[in-house]
Design a protein around this motif. Sequence first.
Motif, PDB file in Angstrom:
ATOM      1  N   ALA A 239       1.982 -13.363  29.478  1.00 52.24           N
ATOM      2  CA  ALA A 239       3.370 -13.432  29.009  1.00 52.24           C
ATOM      3  C   ALA A 239       3.647 -14.829  28.466  1.00 52.24           C
ATOM      4  N   TYR A 240       4.446 -14.896  27.394  1.00 48.23           N
ATOM      5  CA  TYR A 240       4.901 -16.187  26.875  1.00 48.23           C
ATOM      6  C   TYR A 240       6.095 -16.664  27.703  1.00 48.23           C
ATOM      7  N   GLY A 241       6.048 -17.920  28.102  1.00 48.46           N
ATOM      8  CA  GLY A 241       7.162 -18.486  28.856  1.00 48.46           C
ATOM      9  C   GLY A 241       8.330 -18.824  27.944  1.00 48.46           C
ATOM     10  N   TRP A 242       9.471 -19.118  28.554  1.00 49.01           N
ATOM     11  CA  TRP A 242      10.678 -19.400  27.761  1.00 49.01           C
ATOM     12  C   TRP A 242      10.484 -20.639  26.896  1.00 49.01           C
ATOM     13  N   PHE A 243       9.729 -21.629  27.403  1.00 49.03           N
ATOM     14  CA  PHE A 243       9.550 -22.851  26.633  1.00 49.03           C
ATOM     15  C   PHE A 243       8.735 -22.582  25.374  1.00 49.03           C
ATOM     16  N   GLU A 244       7.667 -21.774  25.506  1.00 49.22           N
ATOM     17  CA  GLU A 244       6.846 -21.453  24.340  1.00 49.22           C
ATOM     18  C   GLU A 244       7.652 -20.714  23.285  1.00 49.22           C
ATOM     19  N   ARG A 245       8.431 -19.730  23.730  1.00 45.84           N
ATOM     20  CA  ARG A 245       9.241 -18.964  22.773  1.00 45.84           C
ATOM     21  C   ARG A 245      10.271 -19.860  22.097  1.00 45.84           C
ATOM     22  N   ALA A 246      10.870 -20.763  22.879  1.00 48.75           N
ATOM     23  CA  ALA A 246      11.852 -21.693  22.303  1.00 48.75           C
ATOM     24  C   ALA A 246      11.175 -22.622  21.303  1.00 48.75           C
ATOM     25  N   LEU A 247       9.975 -23.083  21.635  1.00 47.27           N
ATOM     26  CA  LEU A 247       9.248 -23.981  20.745  1.00 47.27           C
ATOM     27  C   LEU A 247       8.927 -23.283  19.423  1.00 47.27           C
ATOM     28  N   TYR A 248       8.452 -22.048  19.489  1.00 51.28           N
ATOM     29  CA  TYR A 248       8.125 -21.307  18.269  1.00 51.28           C
ATOM     30  C   TYR A 248       9.376 -21.063  17.423  1.00 51.28           C
ATOM     31  N   SER A 249      10.508 -20.894  18.091  1.00 50.37           N
ATOM     32  CA  SER A 249      11.756 -20.652  17.365  1.00 50.37           C
ATOM     33  C   SER A 249      12.295 -21.932  16.742  1.00 50.37           C
ATOM     34  N   TRP A 250      12.296 -23.037  17.507  1.00 52.01           N
ATOM     35  CA  TRP A 250      12.876 -24.301  17.033  1.00 52.01           C
ATOM     36  C   TRP A 250      11.937 -25.029  16.074  1.00 52.01           C
ATOM     37  N   LEU A 251      10.640 -24.818  16.264  1.00 52.40           N
ATOM     38  CA  LEU A 251       9.651 -25.529  15.457  1.00 52.40           C
ATOM     39  C   LEU A 251       8.675 -24.499  14.878  1.00 52.40           C
ATOM     40  N   PRO A 252       9.088 -23.790  13.803  1.00 54.15           N
ATOM     41  CA  PRO A 252       8.264 -22.709  13.259  1.00 54.15           C
ATOM     42  C   PRO A 252       6.840 -23.122  12.896  1.00 54.15           C
ATOM     43  N   VAL A 253       6.647 -24.405  12.579  1.00 51.40           N
ATOM     44  CA  VAL A 253       5.304 -24.850  12.220  1.00 51.40           C
ATOM     45  C   VAL A 253       4.346 -24.678  13.391  1.00 51.40           C
ATOM     46  N   SER A 254       4.870 -24.692  14.628  1.00 55.09           N
ATOM     47  CA  SER A 254       4.008 -24.505  15.793  1.00 55.09           C
ATOM     48  C   SER A 254       3.442 -23.092  15.825  1.00 55.09           C
ATOM     49  N   GLN A 255       4.278 -22.109  15.431  1.00 60.35           N
ATOM     50  CA  GLN A 255       3.752 -20.750  15.389  1.00 60.35           C
ATOM     51  C   GLN A 255       2.813 -20.569  14.209  1.00 60.35           C
ATOM     52  N   THR A 256       3.096 -21.239  13.103  1.00 57.55           N
ATOM     53  CA  THR A 256       2.189 -21.193  11.960  1.00 57.55           C
ATOM     54  C   THR A 256       0.810 -21.698  12.372  1.00 57.55           C
ATOM     55  N   GLY A 257       0.789 -22.785  13.145  1.00 60.15           N
ATOM     56  CA  GLY A 257      -0.484 -23.304  13.630  1.00 60.15           C
ATOM     57  C   GLY A 257      -1.191 -22.310  14.529  1.00 60.15           C
ATOM     58  N   SER A 258      -0.419 -21.669  15.416  1.00 60.22           N
ATOM     59  CA  SER A 258      -0.996 -20.655  16.301  1.00 60.22           C
ATOM     60  C   SER A 258      -1.552 -19.482  15.495  1.00 60.22           C
ATOM     61  N   ARG A 259      -0.803 -19.099  14.463  1.00 62.28           N
ATOM     62  CA  ARG A 259      -1.224 -17.965  13.639  1.00 62.28           C
ATOM     63  C   ARG A 259      -2.542 -18.275  12.922  1.00 62.28           C
ATOM     64  N   TRP A 260      -2.633 -19.473  12.325  1.00 64.66           N
ATOM     65  CA  TRP A 260      -3.848 -19.808  11.606  1.00 64.66           C
ATOM     66  C   TRP A 260      -5.022 -20.010  12.557  1.00 64.66           C
ATOM     67  N   TRP A 261      -4.812 -20.620  13.708  1.00 66.24           N
ATOM     68  CA  TRP A 261      -5.884 -20.767  14.682  1.00 66.24           C
ATOM     69  C   TRP A 261      -6.406 -19.395  15.099  1.00 66.24           C
TER      70      TRP A 261
END
Length: 510
Positions: A239-261
């Motif tokens: 499960a994704y924790g609240w901090f991870e979900r908040a980070l992906y929402s506030w800083l979309p580039v973090s999810q972009t990095g996760s997606r490309w990795w």
Amino acid sequence: MEPPENRARMTSDVEEHAVTRDPLVPLPRRVEVAIIGSGFGGLCMAIRLQHAGIEDFVLLEKEHEVGGCWRDNTYPGAACDVPSHLYSFSFERKTDWSRRFAPQAEILHYLRHCTDTYGLRRHLHLRTEVTGAAFDEAAGLWRIHIADGRTLEARVLVSACGQLNRPAWPRLPGLERFEGTQFHSARWDHGYPLEGKTVAVIGTGASAIQFVPRLVPRVKQLFLYQRSAPYVLPKPDRAYGWFERALYSWLPVSQTGSRWWTYWNHESRVLVFEGPAWVRGILERRFHRHLERSVPDPRLRQALTPTDPIGCKRVLLSNDYYPALTRSNVEVVTEGIREVTPHGLITADGKEREVDALIHGTGFQATDFLAPMRITGRGGRELNEAWREGAEAYLGLTVSGFPNLFLLYGPNTNLGHNSIVFMLESQVRYVLACLRVLRERNLRFLDVRPDAQRDFNARLQRGLERSVWAAGCTSWYKTAGGRNTNNWPGFTFRYRRQTRGPRLAHYEAV
């Protein structure tokens, strides 16, 4: 044998979101583009048409709501085996996935979100089943036939039916005589009370390894009929924790990095299917460690050990499948089924096991593309005649003799290592490029040349012959004649490069 009819009602969640619409709502007489199907492929095509400024299209869906296989497969434990960040459109990221591997209900909710966010319902015709289509060469139009007798003309026809939409029922003697309840995992009967029942599960594929662990605590006894053991590896889910979900929402580039990795990590796995044997050896050792940790009984472990090379069939992911099979109320049956009786099943050794219910986890008719629709192209030629030796298409997208017809998730575009959403976006981009050519050159149609299709598929089949899929096992990737009509041999970035746009030298432009 015809499959037993079991149109089980969907879960209350599906019913709650279903859109009520008169199935006889008037269709437009003619549109520029008609799309069949409203799963990932159909929705992606529709959204990208709008991005390109094309609003003259319809989405034709035979069921009561959008969602494709994620609408149909509501069995307990249904979830994706591709990480969430990669299993969404590049232009519509979802930052609040609950888990690394999303469950079915969440994916279905995402597809509804895309439908509503992009205003697709005004183009959507639910409960509108296409039975066939015929190409009028003189007019350059497809005449599309609906099950209720209506017709529609379209300049371009896009099939987004996918490969996993028609359940495959086992061909077992006496199946029609069974007096208990039976249903397919893709048509789950949520109204049937499993508690305290004796249940037989036929099949050990991707669906069964997800729902079997959910059934074991509920049923009195579960017999699992296994024709061949699959490779099951640990699923790195959490499960994704609240901090991870908040980070992906506030800083979309973090999810972009996760997606490309995630993309490049999965892309490297193509070496399992096409690389040297030592690469598969690494994965096989990982499998054996997982099996040994999960199943203490050496006899059961032997029954669950595959005999095919890893990768020859679909590699599965689960953390709870093997532990579920060690429970005292589970028996893994490896003897072949001789016949079905009114109250149970008899195996080849003559033993009968009486059961209350049969659940078929036997997959889909994946090699029967576009069936049961009757598609007629130039000169009155039918697609099933063109494909009598197995389906094939140029780039998995277009078929010679069937102009302005485009297949999303068509022949040889399935993957064993990465996200099909990436392939779909590549295909949609190609279709849009063809549409631009049709418009800008004022063409009646584009028809891929037979030699271009033949040369492409000759190269593709040579690539498949060098892969582990040619190791001799039977799987849903192949036709009865042994031709692999489903998988793409190689990297997905190579496919994206090949689908940048049409090479007009490969087409007859009229």
